[in-house]
Design an enzyme around this catalytic site. Sequence first.
Site, PDB file in Angstrom:
ATOM      1  N   ASN A  13       0.833  -1.201   0.000  1.00 30.13           N
ATOM      2  CA  ASN A  13       0.000   0.000   0.000  1.00 30.13           C
ATOM      3  C   ASN A  13       0.876   1.263   0.000  1.00 30.13           C
ATOM      4  O   ASN A  13       2.098   1.181   0.171  1.00 30.13           O
ATOM      5  CB  ASN A  13      -0.899  -0.020   1.259  1.00 30.13           C
ATOM      6  CG  ASN A  13      -2.191   0.756   1.049  1.00 30.13           C
ATOM      7  OD1 ASN A  13      -2.276   1.608   0.159  1.00 30.13           O
ATOM      8  ND2 ASN A  13      -3.191   0.458   1.864  1.00 30.13           N
ATOM      9  N   ILE A  14       0.222   2.383  -0.185  1.00 30.89           N
ATOM     10  CA  ILE A  14       0.919   3.664  -0.063  1.00 30.89           C
ATOM     11  C   ILE A  14       1.436   3.732   1.379  1.00 30.89           C
ATOM     12  O   ILE A  14       0.698   3.423   2.318  1.00 30.89           O
ATOM     13  CB  ILE A  14      -0.080   4.824  -0.312  1.00 30.89           C
ATOM     14  CG1 ILE A  14      -0.662   4.723  -1.731  1.00 30.89           C
ATOM     15  CG2 ILE A  14       0.597   6.179  -0.099  1.00 30.89           C
ATOM     16  CD1 ILE A  14      -1.845   5.660  -1.985  1.00 30.89           C
TER      17      ILE A  14
ATOM     18  N   SER B 199       3.704   1.791   2.769  1.00 31.11           N
ATOM     19  CA  SER B 199       3.990   0.483   3.404  1.00 31.11           C
ATOM     20  C   SER B 199       5.480   0.266   3.638  1.00 31.11           C
ATOM     21  O   SER B 199       5.880  -0.731   4.237  1.00 31.11           O
ATOM     22  CB  SER B 199       3.454  -0.661   2.525  1.00 31.11           C
ATOM     23  OG  SER B 199       4.000  -0.568   1.215  1.00 31.11           O
TER      24      SER B 199
ATOM     25  N   THR C 142       9.992   2.134  -0.231  1.00 28.70           N
ATOM     26  CA  THR C 142      11.217   2.915  -0.498  1.00 28.70           C
ATOM     27  C   THR C 142      12.306   2.548   0.513  1.00 28.70           C
ATOM     28  O   THR C 142      13.449   2.308   0.147  1.00 28.70           O
ATOM     29  CB  THR C 142      10.898   4.424  -0.445  1.00 28.70           C
ATOM     30  OG1 THR C 142       9.834   4.693  -1.351  1.00 28.70           O
ATOM     31  CG2 THR C 142      12.106   5.265  -0.856  1.00 28.70           C
TER      32      THR C 142
ATOM     33  N   GLU D  58      10.040  -1.558  -7.841  1.00 35.32           N
ATOM     34  CA  GLU D  58       8.958  -1.083  -6.972  1.00 35.32           C
ATOM     35  C   GLU D  58       7.653  -1.105  -7.756  1.00 35.32           C
ATOM     36  O   GLU D  58       7.540  -0.431  -8.783  1.00 35.32           O
ATOM     37  CB  GLU D  58       9.242   0.344  -6.498  1.00 35.32           C
ATOM     38  CG  GLU D  58       8.227   0.873  -5.500  1.00 35.32           C
ATOM     39  CD  GLU D  58       8.555   2.282  -5.003  1.00 35.32           C
ATOM     40  OE1 GLU D  58       9.465   2.913  -5.576  1.00 35.32           O
ATOM     41  OE2 GLU D  58       7.892   2.727  -4.046  1.00 35.32           O
TER      42      GLU D  58
HETATM   43  C1  LIG Z   1       1.681   0.529 -10.713  1.00 31.03           C
HETATM   44  C2  LIG Z   1       1.118   1.708 -10.023  1.00 31.03           C
HETATM   45  C3  LIG Z   1       1.781   2.464  -9.055  1.00 31.03           C
HETATM   46  C4  LIG Z   1       0.874   3.476  -8.679  1.00 31.03           C
HETATM   47  C5  LIG Z   1       0.958   4.522  -7.756  1.00 31.03           C
HETATM   48  N1  LIG Z   1      -0.124   5.335  -7.620  1.00 31.03           N
HETATM   49  C6  LIG Z   1      -0.036   6.455  -6.685  1.00 31.03           C
HETATM   50  C7  LIG Z   1      -0.037   6.001  -5.241  1.00 31.03           C
HETATM   51  C8  LIG Z   1       0.867   6.999  -4.558  1.00 31.03           C
HETATM   52  O1  LIG Z   1       0.122   8.138  -4.141  1.00 31.03           O
HETATM   53  C9  LIG Z   1       1.843   7.450  -5.645  1.00 31.03           C
HETATM   54  C10 LIG Z   1       3.210   6.810  -5.543  1.00 31.03           C
HETATM   55  O2  LIG Z   1       3.110   5.440  -5.374  1.00 31.03           O
HETATM   56  O3  LIG Z   1       1.227   7.087  -6.890  1.00 31.03           O
HETATM   57  C11 LIG Z   1      -1.277   5.154  -8.364  1.00 31.03           C
HETATM   58  O4  LIG Z   1      -2.242   5.905  -8.184  1.00 31.03           O
HETATM   59  N2  LIG Z   1      -1.365   4.148  -9.277  1.00 31.03           N
HETATM   60  C12 LIG Z   1      -0.305   3.317  -9.441  1.00 31.03           C
HETATM   61  N3  LIG Z   1      -0.137   2.249 -10.251  1.00 31.03           N
END
Ligand SMILES: Cc1cc2cn([C@H]3C[C@H](O)[C@@H](CO)O3)c(=O)nc2[nH]1
Length: 224
Positions: free
Chosen positions: A17-18, A20, A23, A92
């Site tokens: 998750n965001i 988690s 990084t 990632e």
């Molecule tokens: C593969 C993938 C990664 C990803 C990240 N994000 C968003 C979630 C976080 O706020 C930001 C960095 O991960 O981007 C998204 O909306 N859709 C995504 N799809």
Amino acid sequence: KMSNASGKKLNVIVEGNIGSGKTTFLERFKDYSDVCVLAEPIDMWRNCNGNNLLGLMYQDSKHWSFSFQSYVMLTMVQQHTLPTPCSVKLMERSIYSARYCFVEQMKKDKIIAEPSAAVLDEWFKWSLENTKIDVDFIVYLRTSPEIVYERMQTRGREEEKKIPLGYLQDLHKVHEEWLMDKTIGHCPAPVIVIDADQDKTSICKEYEKFEVDVLKMTPCKVGV
Ligand SMILES: Cc1cc2cn([C@H]3C[C@H](O)[C@@H](CO)O3)c(=O)nc2[nH]1
């Protein structure tokens, strides 16, 4: 030069998750010369020919989610297929979490309309069939939504300021359905689950164990 018996390169994707801890987890592998770490190309998402697609998506998700997720999928295919000299490629997220977590959730929330979702699905299927996307195992940094909500707020990423806890709860659920219950899409590789709710210091021991196994090029059984 480190390589396992078959000399095969190891492709690992780190999901979660965001907030988690992806990084922080990836940072630990930065100094290994034989591990190539590919963080999410968030700066590309913030500057697609001068447009901050990430910001636009969070400001007006109905209007910009399709564009944003299309670009995310392109950048994921670019990273999956990027040749590296390393024995281990640590990425990632992936084209899989793009489709089965984020796009899936936006479909549920009716933020991406069915016709647009159909286009993304065609790109997803075509990419899997026609580009070399290899995953040997998935590291799942498993967290509770409340904990990552707290971390996300403290981290204070500009575009994420207005994300409600509910969205993180929904994202958690689709990650669980994809990686644990296996009720969404398909899981391309064995999943190593790490309990990433722990604070930074105590989780490092968990990461260390995994680190050794990655460098020995054998998937480990990191306890939950
Ligand atoms: C593969 C993938 C990664 C990803 C990240 N994000 C968003 C979630 C976080 O706020 C930001 C960095 O991960 O981007 C998204 O909306 N859709 C995504 N799809």
